[in-house]
Design an enzyme around this catalytic site. Structure first.
Site, PDB file in Angstrom:
ATOM      1  N   PHE A 123       0.873  -1.166   0.000  1.00 53.98           N
ATOM      2  CA  PHE A 123       0.000   0.000   0.000  1.00 53.98           C
ATOM      3  C   PHE A 123       0.912   1.218   0.000  1.00 53.98           C
ATOM      4  O   PHE A 123       1.663   1.431   0.953  1.00 53.98           O
ATOM      5  CB  PHE A 123      -0.856  -0.058   1.274  1.00 53.98           C
ATOM      6  CG  PHE A 123      -1.857   1.037   1.465  1.00 53.98           C
ATOM      7  CD1 PHE A 123      -3.133   0.944   0.912  1.00 53.98           C
ATOM      8  CD2 PHE A 123      -1.562   2.145   2.253  1.00 53.98           C
ATOM      9  CE1 PHE A 123      -4.082   1.934   1.133  1.00 53.98           C
ATOM     10  CE2 PHE A 123      -2.513   3.140   2.476  1.00 53.98           C
ATOM     11  CZ  PHE A 123      -3.772   3.028   1.913  1.00 53.98           C
ATOM     12  N   LEU A 125       1.340   5.068  -0.032  1.00 57.00           N
ATOM     13  CA  LEU A 125       0.785   6.399   0.172  1.00 57.00           C
ATOM     14  C   LEU A 125       1.906   7.399   0.503  1.00 57.00           C
ATOM     15  O   LEU A 125       2.064   8.420  -0.159  1.00 57.00           O
ATOM     16  CB  LEU A 125      -0.251   6.355   1.321  1.00 57.00           C
ATOM     17  CG  LEU A 125      -0.766   7.676   1.865  1.00 57.00           C
ATOM     18  CD1 LEU A 125      -1.488   8.473   0.782  1.00 57.00           C
ATOM     19  CD2 LEU A 125      -1.733   7.443   3.034  1.00 57.00           C
ATOM     20  N   PRO A 128       8.315  11.303   0.435  1.00 56.35           N
ATOM     21  CA  PRO A 128       9.304  12.049   1.228  1.00 56.35           C
ATOM     22  C   PRO A 128       8.716  13.318   1.847  1.00 56.35           C
ATOM     23  O   PRO A 128       9.061  13.678   2.969  1.00 56.35           O
ATOM     24  CB  PRO A 128      10.389  12.364   0.199  1.00 56.35           C
ATOM     25  CG  PRO A 128      10.300  11.255  -0.799  1.00 56.35           C
ATOM     26  CD  PRO A 128       8.848  10.887  -0.870  1.00 56.35           C
ATOM     27  N   ILE A 157       7.666   2.044   2.292  1.00 60.39           N
ATOM     28  CA  ILE A 157       6.541   1.189   1.923  1.00 60.39           C
ATOM     29  C   ILE A 157       6.802  -0.244   2.394  1.00 60.39           C
ATOM     30  O   ILE A 157       7.708  -0.921   1.890  1.00 60.39           O
ATOM     31  CB  ILE A 157       6.300   1.216   0.391  1.00 60.39           C
ATOM     32  CG1 ILE A 157       6.117   2.666  -0.091  1.00 60.39           C
ATOM     33  CG2 ILE A 157       5.088   0.349   0.030  1.00 60.39           C
ATOM     34  CD1 ILE A 157       5.028   3.458   0.623  1.00 60.39           C
ATOM     35  N   THR A 158       5.997  -0.682   3.356  1.00 60.14           N
ATOM     36  CA  THR A 158       6.120  -2.053   3.857  1.00 60.14           C
ATOM     37  C   THR A 158       5.795  -3.021   2.724  1.00 60.14           C
ATOM     38  O   THR A 158       4.817  -2.813   2.004  1.00 60.14           O
ATOM     39  CB  THR A 158       5.149  -2.279   5.037  1.00 60.14           C
ATOM     40  OG1 THR A 158       5.397  -1.302   6.033  1.00 60.14           O
ATOM     41  CG2 THR A 158       5.332  -3.665   5.640  1.00 60.14           C
ATOM     42  N   HIS A 342      11.498  -7.928  33.764  1.00 64.04           N
ATOM     43  CA  HIS A 342      12.554  -8.895  33.460  1.00 64.04           C
ATOM     44  C   HIS A 342      13.935  -8.385  33.885  1.00 64.04           C
ATOM     45  O   HIS A 342      14.906  -9.146  33.863  1.00 64.04           O
ATOM     46  CB  HIS A 342      12.581  -9.219  31.957  1.00 64.04           C
ATOM     47  CG  HIS A 342      11.524 -10.186  31.526  1.00 64.04           C
ATOM     48  ND1 HIS A 342      10.206  -9.837  31.420  1.00 64.04           N
ATOM     49  CD2 HIS A 342      11.591 -11.502  31.185  1.00 64.04           C
ATOM     50  CE1 HIS A 342       9.503 -10.899  31.018  1.00 64.04           C
ATOM     51  NE2 HIS A 342      10.313 -11.908  30.863  1.00 64.04           N
ATOM     52  N   GLU A 367       1.001   3.894   9.754  1.00 65.19           N
ATOM     53  CA  GLU A 367      -0.437   3.928   9.431  1.00 65.19           C
ATOM     54  C   GLU A 367      -1.142   5.112  10.100  1.00 65.19           C
ATOM     55  O   GLU A 367      -2.261   4.991  10.586  1.00 65.19           O
ATOM     56  CB  GLU A 367      -1.111   2.589   9.761  1.00 65.19           C
ATOM     57  CG  GLU A 367      -0.628   1.481   8.827  1.00 65.19           C
ATOM     58  CD  GLU A 367      -1.533   0.268   8.769  1.00 65.19           C
ATOM     59  OE1 GLU A 367      -2.757   0.444   8.879  1.00 65.19           O
ATOM     60  OE2 GLU A 367      -1.000  -0.837   8.602  1.00 65.19           O
ATOM     61  N   THR A 369       0.259   8.621  12.392  1.00 59.90           N
ATOM     62  CA  THR A 369       0.819   8.772  13.740  1.00 59.90           C
ATOM     63  C   THR A 369      -0.306   8.932  14.763  1.00 59.90           C
ATOM     64  O   THR A 369      -1.419   9.332  14.431  1.00 59.90           O
ATOM     65  CB  THR A 369       1.712  10.019  13.835  1.00 59.90           C
ATOM     66  OG1 THR A 369       0.896  11.169  13.568  1.00 59.90           O
ATOM     67  CG2 THR A 369       2.877   9.963  12.864  1.00 59.90           C
ATOM     68  N   GLU A 371      -0.586  11.150  16.878  1.00 54.58           N
ATOM     69  CA  GLU A 371      -0.965  12.562  16.981  1.00 54.58           C
ATOM     70  C   GLU A 371      -2.070  12.882  15.972  1.00 54.58           C
ATOM     71  O   GLU A 371      -3.068  13.525  16.303  1.00 54.58           O
ATOM     72  CB  GLU A 371       0.268  13.451  16.749  1.00 54.58           C
ATOM     73  CG  GLU A 371       1.314  13.372  17.860  1.00 54.58           C
ATOM     74  CD  GLU A 371       2.034  12.018  17.951  1.00 54.58           C
ATOM     75  OE1 GLU A 371       2.272  11.373  16.903  1.00 54.58           O
ATOM     76  OE2 GLU A 371       2.340  11.595  19.083  1.00 54.58           O
TER      77      GLU A 371
END
Lengths: 390, 261
Positions: A123, A125, A128, A157-158, A342, A367, A369, A371
C-alpha cells in the site's frame, strides 16, 4: 448483548495459534537478526487461507470477516511482529483497498491471487514530503491514451520490494488536490517504469521489508484506476480506517504476550527469598497491564463487529482511530513494563522481550501517527456538536 | 472406497484433574479437542482421500458438544460426520461404547476400512478400537505406523516394543494408528468457516442404530468406575544447610529419629 466468539472463530483462533507457535515462533528471532522476509512462512500461511482471512470466499478469502482477521493479527503478533506486519500491509491495507473499492474485474484479477497468498500486496501512500499530511502527495498521474503515466516516488513502503501488486495514490489534477484531484491505482511490479529503491534498516520489525518505490514514466492501464476517478484519497482513508482495527488487534496480542511473559517471569524469579511476584510494585504493574489489555480487547472486537455488521460511518472511523492509538500505546507501555519486570534479562538479545520492545515502537508511528489519530478523533467528536475543525 | 474414522473429543490436557469430592473429571476451563492420535487416524484417511478419492466419514460418540470435534474433522477435509448421542448411551464403559459404535458402523454398512487412534489421552485404555473390530468380526491391526491398500487387502507395519511387524489382512479391517504415523494437517481457514456455516453433522440416537437400551450406556457396561482419585502429593524434601561436618551429623540424627538406621 453477547460477548462470545462464534464457534468457527474459536476454532480459527486455535488453528492460527498453533500455526503461529509451530511455524512462526521458531524463526522469529532469526528473521529479526538477519533482516530476512520469511517467504516460507508466507507460503504456508497462504495455503491455509491466512493471507486473505477477511475477504469473502468468492474472492479467494476465508470469509472470516474483520473479527477473524483481528484474531489472526492478535495471535500472530504474540509471536512475531515482523510476520504480523507483513500480513498487515498485505491483507489489511494493500489488498483491502482493492476489496473495498475495486471493480468485479479488478477483484477477480488481483484480489483472488492476493487473498490466496499467491501474490503479495503493498500500500503506497507515504512520500518524502507527505507523511501525516497525506494530501500533500506529489506523485503525478497523467492520462495518455489507454494508460496513465505515473511519475514520482513513495517512501517507507512495507512489502515495497517483495510486492507483486501495489495500491498507489497519485495526483491526477493538482488544481483540485485531495478533493477530487487524487486517484488510486493498482500497479503491478512488472509495469515498465516501476522501480524499487533502497531497503531501509530499522529499529524493529526487521523481518519485514520497508522500501522506496520509484515511478519513472510508469505506464498503468486505464482499467487499473482503483475506485472512482479523482476520489482516491477517500479510497485510501477508508482503507486505513479498516487497517487501524487490525493494527490495534496486533497490539492487543503483543501486549497480552508481554503480560504473560512478565507473569511467568515474576512467578519464577526469586529475590530476597520469594518470587518477585510477591512485591507490590510488580503486582501493580501486572494489574495495570491486565486492565488496559481488557479495555483494549473490548474496543478492538467491538469495532471489528461494527465493520462486520456494516456500521461503517463516522463513529466507526472514530473507533478505528481509537483502536490504533490506544492499541499502540497499551502495547508500548506493556513492552516497557515487561522489560522492567525482566530486569537485566529484559535488555538482553537472548530473551524475546528485547525484540518485542523494539518491534512495538513503530505502532505509534505507522499507518497514521498517534498525533494525527487524536486529531481525527477530536474532529469527529466536535463535528457532532456542529463544529467543523480543519 | 469408504473410510470411517472413529474420533473422540477429549479435554486438552494430559494432566486431567479430578474433583477430590466427587471423583469425576474437572472439565471447566479446559478446552476440548480431538484426541491427538484420532487426528493421526484422520490424517491417514485424508491422505488416502487425496490419492484415491475415497469418501471419509467421521464418527464419534459423546455428549452434544462433541459436535465441535466433528466440525473440526469436517474442516480438515472429512466428507460426512455422525455423532452418536443419546441419554441411553451415557455412562458407557469401553465395552458398551464399542457395542454402540459397532452398531453404528453396521448401520453405515458399506465401509472398506475403519481407522482409529491407538488410545485416548483421557482414558488411556486403547480398548475401543479392538473391541469394535471384535464386535464387527473383522480383522484388526493395532499400533499401525504405516499401511498400504491393494487387491482388497491392507498391508500394515505395526510398531512393537523392539521393532515392527508386517501384517496383512482382508478388507474391511480396522486399524489403530500411532502418532508417529504422520503430522496431522491444519484445517484451511475457509474450510473452518464452511464446516460451521454450511456443512452438516448427523445425530444418531439409540433408535437410529437399532440399539436395545439394555445393551448400551451404563446398563450395558460390565465394568463400572467405583472411585477415582489422585495419588497424594509427595511431601517436600528437607534440605540440610549446615556446614558439611555438621550436616552429616544432622542427617544421621534425622535418620535415627525415623528409625531408619
Amino acid at each position: 448483548m453477547d460477548f462470545t466468539f462464534s464457534k468457527e472463530h474459536q476454532l480459527l483462533r486455535r488453528m492460527v495459534r498453533e500455526f503461529a507457535e509451530q511455524e512462526v515462533a521458531p524463526i522469529a528471532e532469526e528473521i529479526d537478526r538477519e533482516e530476512r522476509v520469511p517467504f516460507e512462512v508466507l507460503e504456508k500461511a497462504g495455503k491455509l487461507g491466512l493471507m486473505g482471512i477477511p475477504f469473502p470466499q468468492k474472492y479467494g478469502g476465508a470469509g472470516a470477516g474483520e473479527i477473524g482477521y483481528c484474531i489472526l493479527m492478535e495471535e500472530m503478533n504474540k509471536v512475531c511482529g515482523s510476520t504480523a506486519t507483513i500480513i498487515g500491509a498485505h491483507t489489511g491495507i494493500g489488498a483491502m483497498a482493492i476489496y473495498l473499492d475495486g471493480t468485479e474485474e479488478q477483484k477477480q484479477k488481483y484480489l483472488v491471487p492476493l487473498a490466496r497468498g499467491e501474490k503479495i500486496a503493498a500500500f503506497a501512500l507515504t512520500e518524502p514530503n507527505a507523511g501525516s499530511d497525506a494530501a500533500a502527495i506529489q506523485t503525478r498521474a497523467v492520462r495518455d491514451g489507454d494508460s496513465f503515466v505515473l511519475n514520482g516516488s513513495k517512501t517507507w513502503i512495507t512489502n515495497g520490494d517483495i510486492a507483486d501488486v501495489i495500491s498507489v495514490l497519485a495526483v491526477t489534477d493538482p488544481a483540485l488536490g485531495a478533493r477530487g484531484g487524487v486517484t488510486a491505482f493498482i500497479v503491478e511490479k512488472g509495469f515498465p517504469g516501476f522501480k524499487v529503491g533502497r531497503k531501509e534498516e530499522k529499529l524493529g520489525i526487521r523481518g519485514s521489508s520497508t522500501a522506496e518505490l520509484f515511478f519513472e514514466d510508469c505506464r498503468v492501464p486505464v482499467e487499473n484506476a482503483l475506485g472512482m476517478f479523482g476520489v482516491g484519497f477517500l479510497t485510501f482513508m477508508k482503507t486505513l480506517d479498516v487497517g487501524r482495527i487490525s493494527l490495534g488487534a496486533g497490539c492487543l496480542g503483543g501486549a497480552q504476550k508481554a503480560l504473560e511473559m512478565s507473569m511467568d517471569f515474576a512467578k519464577s524469579r526469586y529475590q530476597f527469598g520469594a518470587p518477585v511476584a510477591a512485591k507490590q510494585a510488580i503486582q501493580w504493574m501486572i494489574a495495570d497491564m491486565a486492565m488496559e489489555i481488557e479495555a483494549l480487547r473490548s474496543m478492538i472486537y467491538r469495532t471489528a463487529w461494527m465493520m462486520d455488521s456494516g456500521q461503517t460511518g463516522r463513529e466507526f472511523s472514530t473507533m478505528a482511530a481509537m483502536c490504533k492509538v490506544y492499541g499502540s500505546e497499551v502495547l508500548c507501555r506493556a513492552a516497557d513494563v515487561a522489560v522492567q519486570i525482566h530486569g537485566g534479562m529484559g535488555y538482553m538479545k537472548k530473551y524475546p522481550v528485547e525484540r518485542m520492545y523494539r518491534d512495538a515502537r513503530i505502532t505509534r508511528i505507522f499507518e497514521g501517527t498517534n498525533e494525527i489519530q487524536r486529531e481525527i478523533i477530536a474532529r469527529n467528536l466536535f463535528r457532532k456538536l456542529g463544529l467543523r475543525l480543519r | 472406497m469408504k473410510i470411517v474414522v472413529m474420533i473422540k473429543q477429549v479435554p486438552d490436557t494430559t494432566e486431567v484433574k479430578l474433583d477430590q469430592r466427587t471423583g469425576t473429571l474437572i472439565r471447566e476451563g479446559v478446552p476440548s479437542i480431538i484426541n491427538p492420535e484420532d487426528k493421526n487416524a484422520l490424517e491417514e484417511a485424508l491422505t488416502l482421500k487425496e490419492s484415491t478419492g475415497a469418501e471419509v466419514v467421521v464418527i464419534s460418540m459423546g455428549p452434544p458438544q462433541a459436535e465441535d470435534a466433528l466440525r473440526e474433522a469436517l474442516a480438515m477435509g472429512a466428507d460426512k460426520a455422525i455423532l452418536l448421542t443419546d441419554r441411553a448411551f451415557a455412562g458407557a464403559d469401553t465395552w458398551a461404547t464399542a457395542t454402540t459404535v459397532g452398531m453404528a458402523l453396521k448401520t453405515i454398512g458399506d465401509f472398506d476400512l475403519v481407522l482409529a487412534g491407538r488410545q485416548a489421552i483421557d482414558g488411556d485404555t486403547a480398548q475401543v478400537g479392538p473391541q469394535v473390530a471384535e464386535y464387527l468380526q473383522i480383522p484388526q491391526i493395532t499400533y499401525v505406523r504405516e499401511f498400504v491398500l491393494g487387491d482388497g487387502k491392507v498391508r500394515a507395519r505395526r510398531a512393537v516394543e523392539d521393532g515392527f511387524e508386517e501384517i496383512e489382512a482382508e478388507l474391511p479391517a480396522l486399524l489403530t494408528i500411532i502418532k508417529e504415523a504422520n503430522t496431522p494437517r491444519f484445517p484451511h481457514a475457509a474450510a473452518i468457516m464452511t464446516a460451521y456455516r454450511e456443512q452438516e453433522v448427523t445425530f444418531w440416537g439409540a433408535e437410529d442404530i437399532g440399539a436395545d437400551p439394555e445393551t448400551v450406556g451404563l446398563k450395558g457396561s460390565p465394568t463400572q468406575v467405583k472411585r477415582s482419585f489422585s495419588p497424594p502429593p509427595k511431601e517436600p524434601g528437607q534440605i540440610i544447610q549446615s556446614a558439611p561436618g555438621e550436616a552429616a551429623k544432622d542427617l544421621v540424627g534425622i535418620l535415627r529419629n525415623k528409625n531408619i538406621i
